[in-house]
Design a protein around this motif. Sequence first.
Motif, PDB file in Angstrom:
ATOM      1  N   GLY A   3      12.381  -2.453   6.033  1.00 22.12           N
ATOM      2  CA  GLY A   3      11.792  -3.782   6.182  1.00 22.12           C
ATOM      3  C   GLY A   3      12.836  -4.870   6.368  1.00 22.12           C
ATOM      4  O   GLY A   3      14.048  -4.634   6.287  1.00 22.12           O
ATOM      5  N   GLN A   4      12.362  -6.075   6.625  1.00 19.69           N
ATOM      6  CA  GLN A   4      13.222  -7.251   6.742  1.00 19.69           C
ATOM      7  C   GLN A   4      13.298  -7.943   5.374  1.00 19.69           C
ATOM      8  O   GLN A   4      12.268  -8.221   4.759  1.00 19.69           O
ATOM      9  CB  GLN A   4      12.660  -8.213   7.788  1.00 19.69           C
ATOM     10  N   HIS A   5      14.506  -8.244   4.951  1.00 16.23           N
ATOM     11  CA  HIS A   5      14.707  -8.742   3.588  1.00 16.23           C
ATOM     12  C   HIS A   5      15.236 -10.171   3.562  1.00 16.23           C
ATOM     13  O   HIS A   5      15.973 -10.600   4.466  1.00 16.23           O
ATOM     14  CB  HIS A   5      15.693  -7.834   2.843  1.00 16.23           C
TER      15      HIS A   5
ATOM     16  N   ILE B 248      21.761  -4.072  -4.836  1.00 16.65           N
ATOM     17  CA  ILE B 248      20.734  -3.280  -4.145  1.00 16.65           C
ATOM     18  C   ILE B 248      21.318  -2.615  -2.910  1.00 16.65           C
ATOM     19  O   ILE B 248      21.048  -1.434  -2.629  1.00 16.65           O
ATOM     20  CB  ILE B 248      19.530  -4.172  -3.775  1.00 16.65           C
ATOM     21  N   ASP B 249      22.136  -3.356  -2.175  1.00 16.09           N
ATOM     22  CA  ASP B 249      22.754  -2.785  -0.975  1.00 16.09           C
ATOM     23  C   ASP B 249      23.687  -1.634  -1.336  1.00 16.09           C
ATOM     24  O   ASP B 249      23.724  -0.610  -0.645  1.00 16.09           O
ATOM     25  CB  ASP B 249      23.519  -3.881  -0.239  1.00 16.09           C
TER      26      ASP B 249
ATOM     27  N   HIS C  46       0.842  -1.196   0.000  1.00 15.80           N
ATOM     28  CA  HIS C  46       0.000   0.000   0.000  1.00 15.80           C
ATOM     29  C   HIS C  46       0.878   1.246   0.000  1.00 15.80           C
ATOM     30  O   HIS C  46       1.866   1.320   0.728  1.00 15.80           O
ATOM     31  CB  HIS C  46      -0.907   0.029   1.239  1.00 15.80           C
ATOM     32  N   GLY C  47       0.502   2.204  -0.827  1.00 20.63           N
ATOM     33  CA  GLY C  47       1.178   3.495  -0.830  1.00 20.63           C
ATOM     34  C   GLY C  47       2.508   3.488  -1.566  1.00 20.63           C
ATOM     35  O   GLY C  47       3.041   2.430  -1.948  1.00 20.63           O
ATOM     36  N   PRO C  48       3.074   4.678  -1.786  1.00 24.36           N
ATOM     37  CA  PRO C  48       4.366   4.795  -2.475  1.00 24.36           C
ATOM     38  C   PRO C  48       5.491   4.182  -1.641  1.00 24.36           C
ATOM     39  O   PRO C  48       5.450   4.190  -0.416  1.00 24.36           O
ATOM     40  CB  PRO C  48       4.539   6.308  -2.638  1.00 24.36           C
ATOM     41  N   ILE C  49       6.495   3.665  -2.351  1.00 25.43           N
ATOM     42  CA  ILE C  49       7.612   3.000  -1.674  1.00 25.43           C
ATOM     43  C   ILE C  49       8.877   3.808  -1.931  1.00 25.43           C
ATOM     44  O   ILE C  49       9.395   3.841  -3.050  1.00 25.43           O
ATOM     45  CB  ILE C  49       7.785   1.557  -2.182  1.00 25.43           C
ATOM     46  N   SER C  50       9.357   4.448  -0.898  1.00 22.83           N
ATOM     47  CA  SER C  50      10.613   5.195  -0.988  1.00 22.83           C
ATOM     48  C   SER C  50      11.766   4.260  -0.652  1.00 22.83           C
ATOM     49  O   SER C  50      11.578   3.158  -0.109  1.00 22.83           O
ATOM     50  CB  SER C  50      10.601   6.365  -0.006  1.00 22.83           C
ATOM     51  N   ALA C  51      12.976   4.709  -0.953  1.00 22.28           N
ATOM     52  CA  ALA C  51      14.154   3.910  -0.624  1.00 22.28           C
ATOM     53  C   ALA C  51      14.252   3.693   0.879  1.00 22.28           C
ATOM     54  O   ALA C  51      14.609   2.608   1.355  1.00 22.28           O
ATOM     55  CB  ALA C  51      15.412   4.591  -1.157  1.00 22.28           C
ATOM     56  N   ALA C  52      13.908   4.738   1.654  1.00 24.32           N
ATOM     57  CA  ALA C  52      13.978   4.624   3.115  1.00 24.32           C
ATOM     58  C   ALA C  52      12.966   3.621   3.630  1.00 24.32           C
ATOM     59  O   ALA C  52      13.271   2.779   4.493  1.00 24.32           O
ATOM     60  CB  ALA C  52      13.750   5.988   3.749  1.00 24.32           C
TER      61      ALA C  52
ATOM     62  N   VAL D 186      20.865   1.491   4.832  1.00 24.47           N
ATOM     63  CA  VAL D 186      21.277   0.096   4.966  1.00 24.47           C
ATOM     64  C   VAL D 186      20.033  -0.744   5.216  1.00 24.47           C
ATOM     65  O   VAL D 186      19.239  -0.433   6.109  1.00 24.47           O
ATOM     66  CB  VAL D 186      22.279  -0.105   6.122  1.00 24.47           C
ATOM     67  N   ARG D 187      19.832  -1.802   4.428  1.00 25.33           N
ATOM     68  CA  ARG D 187      18.673  -2.667   4.657  1.00 25.33           C
ATOM     69  C   ARG D 187      19.063  -3.831   5.574  1.00 25.33           C
ATOM     70  O   ARG D 187      20.236  -4.227   5.630  1.00 25.33           O
ATOM     71  CB  ARG D 187      18.110  -3.196   3.343  1.00 25.33           C
TER      72      ARG D 187
END
Length: 294
Positions: free
Chosen positions: A190-192, A205-206, A179-185, A215-216
């Motif tokens: 989230g957990q990947h 990606i990192d 839901h909603g726009p997804i920014s880089a932040a 940092v993810r």
Amino acid sequence: MTDFNLLITLDVLLAEGSVARAAQRLRLSPSAMSRALARLRAATGDPLLVRAGRGLVPTPRALQLREQVSQLVQDAHAVLRPAHDLNMAEVLRTFTLRTSEEFVERFGPALLARIAREAPDVRLRFVNKSDKDSVLLRQGSVDLDIGVVDAGASPELLTQALFRDRLVGVVRAGHALSHGPISAARFAQGQHVYVSRRGQERGQIDAALEAQGLVRQISTVVAGFNTAIALARDTDLIASVPQRYISAAAQGLHCFELPVTVPTFTVAMLWHPRQDADLAHRWLRACLREVCGP
């Protein structure tokens, strides 16, 4: 050592029954033709053609050889002539393809259907691709290697692109990122689940996130995209997978554009030059190009 050109000369001599006509047909001078006949007599231990009045007649040995020599010459021409036609419906053969399970799941059904229509006695053997080593292609135990071509791939191998692809994000339906726009932040928070067949824990990606000071959190590392997709469907993990590999498994998933820029990549097939002119191998490569096309 036997000169196999003598077989051609003998075939023409026996067919023409004349040194002069044979010389004309082979575009040799009469003297060169006479020397060739002398060599044939020495090789066979038989005069082959003997004079009868104004002409020459074949000896019993020559008559015995005529059909056999003609067939040998035809067979030799067939061996040395480039092959142009092959009836795949009559081919009994097993091809070994080294690729990922995701590739087999996505393109295998269409490929097998095409083969069943045109070559019912051809069997495919898929083996898992765990590295980019080309030794199996060189040894001949693998017919085609399919995947992203590494810059360090052996220069002796032949390569043809099948399709271009890109990474997209995947989460379960109902996930917060659905839901909603997804920014880089927001993406990085989230957990990947990260896919690495080489055991690495960071990738492009990192690097793109780190360029923005982000940092993810990678909480799970798996060896295949199918596993990552399955985990994303049943947990809150975020997976980044090739777009082509999720079309058949999209139910229950939400896919989105990554909020960072990463390069696209090319999936290709690689084979050893020894297989390049093989008609059945060419046919298989054409089948792959067709099923992987746009």
